[in-house]
Structures are given as C-alpha cells and as structure tokens.
Enzyme design. Sequence first.
Site, PDB file in Angstrom:
ATOM      1  N   LEU A  15      -2.071   6.683  -4.047  1.00 22.74           N
ATOM      2  CA  LEU A  15      -2.088   6.278  -2.323  1.00 22.74           C
ATOM      3  C   LEU A  15      -3.719   5.353  -2.234  1.00 22.74           C
ATOM      4  O   LEU A  15      -4.272   5.800  -2.948  1.00 22.74           O
ATOM      5  CB  LEU A  15      -2.092   7.618  -1.246  1.00 22.74           C
ATOM      6  CG  LEU A  15      -1.134   7.856  -0.722  1.00 22.74           C
ATOM      7  CD1 LEU A  15      -0.867   8.924  -0.299  1.00 22.74           C
ATOM      8  CD2 LEU A  15       0.341   6.832  -1.115  1.00 22.74           C
ATOM      9  N   HIS A  16      -3.306   4.572  -1.262  1.00 14.17           N
ATOM     10  CA  HIS A  16      -5.292   3.838  -0.871  1.00 14.17           C
ATOM     11  C   HIS A  16      -5.299   4.173   0.462  1.00 14.17           C
ATOM     12  O   HIS A  16      -4.758   4.207   1.376  1.00 14.17           O
ATOM     13  CB  HIS A  16      -5.101   2.385  -1.742  1.00 14.17           C
ATOM     14  CG  HIS A  16      -4.359   1.263  -1.504  1.00 14.17           C
ATOM     15  ND1 HIS A  16      -3.458   0.980  -0.108  1.00 14.17           N
ATOM     16  CD2 HIS A  16      -2.917   1.342  -2.070  1.00 14.17           C
ATOM     17  CE1 HIS A  16      -2.750   0.106   0.025  1.00 14.17           C
ATOM     18  NE2 HIS A  16      -2.220   0.091  -1.164  1.00 14.17           N
TER      19      HIS A  16
ATOM     20  N   ARG B 172      -0.893  -1.826  -7.075  1.00  8.82           N
ATOM     21  CA  ARG B 172      -0.514  -2.972  -7.983  1.00  8.82           C
ATOM     22  C   ARG B 172      -2.072  -2.941  -8.491  1.00  8.82           C
ATOM     23  O   ARG B 172      -2.486  -3.471  -9.553  1.00  8.82           O
ATOM     24  CB  ARG B 172       0.755  -3.424  -7.903  1.00  8.82           C
ATOM     25  CG  ARG B 172       2.014  -3.327  -7.928  1.00  8.82           C
ATOM     26  CD  ARG B 172       2.941  -4.639  -8.339  1.00  8.82           C
ATOM     27  NE  ARG B 172       3.486  -3.388  -8.284  1.00  8.82           N
ATOM     28  CZ  ARG B 172       5.482  -3.649  -7.759  1.00  8.82           C
ATOM     29  NH1 ARG B 172       4.886  -4.255  -6.457  1.00  8.82           N
ATOM     30  NH2 ARG B 172       5.901  -3.314  -7.734  1.00  8.82           N
TER      31      ARG B 172
ATOM     32  N   MET C 222      -5.440  -4.545  -0.502  1.00  8.04           N
ATOM     33  CA  MET C 222      -5.374  -3.485  -1.462  1.00  8.04           C
ATOM     34  C   MET C 222      -3.817  -3.232  -1.288  1.00  8.04           C
ATOM     35  O   MET C 222      -2.842  -3.857  -0.903  1.00  8.04           O
ATOM     36  CB  MET C 222      -5.937  -1.922  -0.554  1.00  8.04           C
ATOM     37  CG  MET C 222      -7.009  -1.890   0.179  1.00  8.04           C
ATOM     38  SD  MET C 222      -7.916  -0.498   0.865  1.00  8.04           S
ATOM     39  CE  MET C 222      -9.723  -0.962   0.804  1.00  8.04           C
TER      40      MET C 222
ATOM     41  N   HIS D 114      -2.944   2.727   3.288  1.00 11.82           N
ATOM     42  CA  HIS D 114      -1.352   3.942   3.684  1.00 11.82           C
ATOM     43  C   HIS D 114      -2.077   4.354   4.023  1.00 11.82           C
ATOM     44  O   HIS D 114      -1.686   4.837   4.937  1.00 11.82           O
ATOM     45  CB  HIS D 114      -1.146   4.129   2.191  1.00 11.82           C
ATOM     46  CG  HIS D 114      -1.018   3.325   0.514  1.00 11.82           C
ATOM     47  ND1 HIS D 114      -1.245   3.867  -0.307  1.00 11.82           N
ATOM     48  CD2 HIS D 114       0.796   3.020   0.830  1.00 11.82           C
ATOM     49  CE1 HIS D 114      -0.163   2.641  -1.485  1.00 11.82           C
ATOM     50  NE2 HIS D 114       0.924   2.994  -0.492  1.00 11.82           N
TER      51      HIS D 114
ATOM     52  N   GLN E  53       9.684  -7.032   3.457  1.00 10.59           N
ATOM     53  CA  GLN E  53      10.057  -5.911   4.684  1.00 10.59           C
ATOM     54  C   GLN E  53       9.812  -5.407   5.574  1.00 10.59           C
ATOM     55  O   GLN E  53      10.943  -5.264   6.025  1.00 10.59           O
ATOM     56  CB  GLN E  53       8.844  -5.017   3.362  1.00 10.59           C
ATOM     57  CG  GLN E  53       9.224  -3.645   3.427  1.00 10.59           C
ATOM     58  CD  GLN E  53       8.560  -2.539   2.512  1.00 10.59           C
ATOM     59  OE1 GLN E  53       8.692  -3.139   1.714  1.00 10.59           O
ATOM     60  NE2 GLN E  53       7.507  -1.718   2.832  1.00 10.59           N
TER      61      GLN E  53
ATOM     62  N   GLY F 100       3.275   6.155  -3.426  1.00 11.59           N
ATOM     63  CA  GLY F 100       2.554   7.140  -3.731  1.00 11.59           C
ATOM     64  C   GLY F 100       1.699   5.846  -3.956  1.00 11.59           C
ATOM     65  O   GLY F 100       1.193   5.403  -3.794  1.00 11.59           O
TER      66      GLY F 100
ATOM     67  N   GLY G 287       3.405  -1.707   6.742  1.00  4.54           N
ATOM     68  CA  GLY G 287       2.326  -2.102   6.668  1.00  4.54           C
ATOM     69  C   GLY G 287       2.432  -4.247   6.706  1.00  4.54           C
ATOM     70  O   GLY G 287       3.539  -4.316   6.050  1.00  4.54           O
TER      71      GLY G 287
END
Length: 271
Positions: free
Chosen positions: A24-25, A178, A175, A28, A144, A22, A138
Amino acid sequence: MQETSRRHTAKGKSIGFVPTMGALHDGHLSLIRRSKDENDIVVASVFVNPMQFGPNEDFDRYPRDIEGDREKLEKSGADVLFIPEAKMIYPQGFATRVHVDALSERLCGAFRPGHFSGVATVVCKLLNIARPTRAYFGQKDFQQTVVIRRMAEDLNIGVDIVVCPTVREPGGLAMSSRNAYLGAEERKAAGAINGALQAAASVLRSASGTVPEAVSAMKSVLDKEQLISEIQYAGVYDPLTLSEAADEGKEKLIAVAVKIGRTRLIDNILI
Ligand code: AMP
C-alpha cells in the site's frame, strides 16, 4: 467476512469497501480515508488475484508487505482487514467467470488478454463477500472503474461505486505498487508519462487544438525518453465507451500505457 458485514449492516451501519492488492501507498490510503469520511465501517481487502495476471506477467514478483499494509491501514482508519487466500477465493471446482464485453477488450485489454475478466470476477466475488454500501476505486486504473461500474450495474450488485482522484508523487508520477520495480534512472524516465498527458491536455484546452494534434504531442514527449521500451497506447478516448474520441464531445480521457524496462506503467487524466 460476510458474517462481520451482516452484523454491522444489521445495526444500520454503512460499510465502505476498498479492495487492493497490497504493497500500500498513499494512493490506496486516500481511498481508505475517503471511505472513512463517508461510511461507519471501513473494510479493506488485500488479495493479489492470480486470475487477473497473464502467464508472462508479474504475479510471482508482485510486491507483498502484509505487515506494513496492516500498520498503514490501521493508521488510516480501516476497521476490518480481509486477507483471503487464493484457495478460498478459487476453491477446487471453481468454474465461473464474469466478463464485461467490449469495455474489457479496449486499451489495456488489448495487451492483457483475460485481465479484465479476472478483475470483474474477483471484484464481483469480493463485493458479494464484503457486502458494502459503497466501494472505492482509483481513477489511476480508469478502465477498471468503467468495467466494474458496468459489471455492478449489469449484475444488480446494489453497491455505489466511488471513483477517487489519482494520487501522484511530487514530480507528477502516479503512485503505483509497481513503481517499486523502477531504478533511479527509470523513475526519472517515468516522469515522461505525466508529461505526455499534460502535453495532450494543453493542446486540447487550446481553442483550435484537435485530437490528432494532442496524440502527436503525447507521442513526441514519450518518444524522446530513451528508457521507454514500448508505447502500448497513447491516445484520447471517450471516457464512457473507451473508443477513440472525436474532436467534438465534452469530456475526454487522455490515457497512456508504456513499458520502462520490464515494468508496465499506466496513467490517465480526464479533461
Ligand atoms: P491495486 O492494489 O493496484 O489493485 O489498487 C487498489 C486500488 O487503489 C485500485 O482501485 C486502484 O485504482 C487504487 N489506486 C492505485 N494507485 C492509486 C493512485 N495513485 N491514486 C489513487 N488510487 C490508486
């Protein structure tokens, strides 16, 4: 959610899945749009996963904006929004953990013990719940993607893992939810992260540039920035194993993790 997916799959529809935490930018939303281009139905999830945060990390203060997220997802073409509660994902008696050996211990894993088991466990669960054809992640969180690909393959999940390019601010800062923690001066200082990646890349692109030279070019960019309080790692790695890269070999991962004040930021590029 499983029932919804089953219904769409039974009609022969493909499902693209974008798991998020969440706040979101555009990073995302680029995943949502890519998923929309490649699938009939787009499912997004918003879940701030307690299992992937360490005891002294930012779980409690992680930015949350579910109404804003809902609006952005609708505008970007998501069809289904899945917002599970922690007690649904981890009900009483929950006892299973997914751990991807070696890859989870390197880079961020060395500074965030248990983080990638938390990620692998929740992504495994979310994939079993959403049953997508493809799932989108991403490149921003490169490690990850490597851990998840391994997990999906090792556990025969039967999903295509799609990795999408990092979306950046005009100044080059990747982006991130955080980034909301950063004050104006800190945000400016965070520009050094991409600056360091570019410095290393330009060394490695030159005919005689070596890995140690690239690493020292990176470090000298980061060292100049007073507001960087800690360099956790800054180096050149093998994108498949995440171990330190040798000078020979084709593709290389240049990756950085730093702290600016209390905010931990990561970024990487592949060359
Ligand atoms: P998060 O909400 O931070 O867990 O991120 C959800 C997904 O969005 C992950 O697959 C991230 O790698 C991806 N993502 C986050 N920031 C960016 C970005 N700047 N560009 C592209 N993808 C991103």
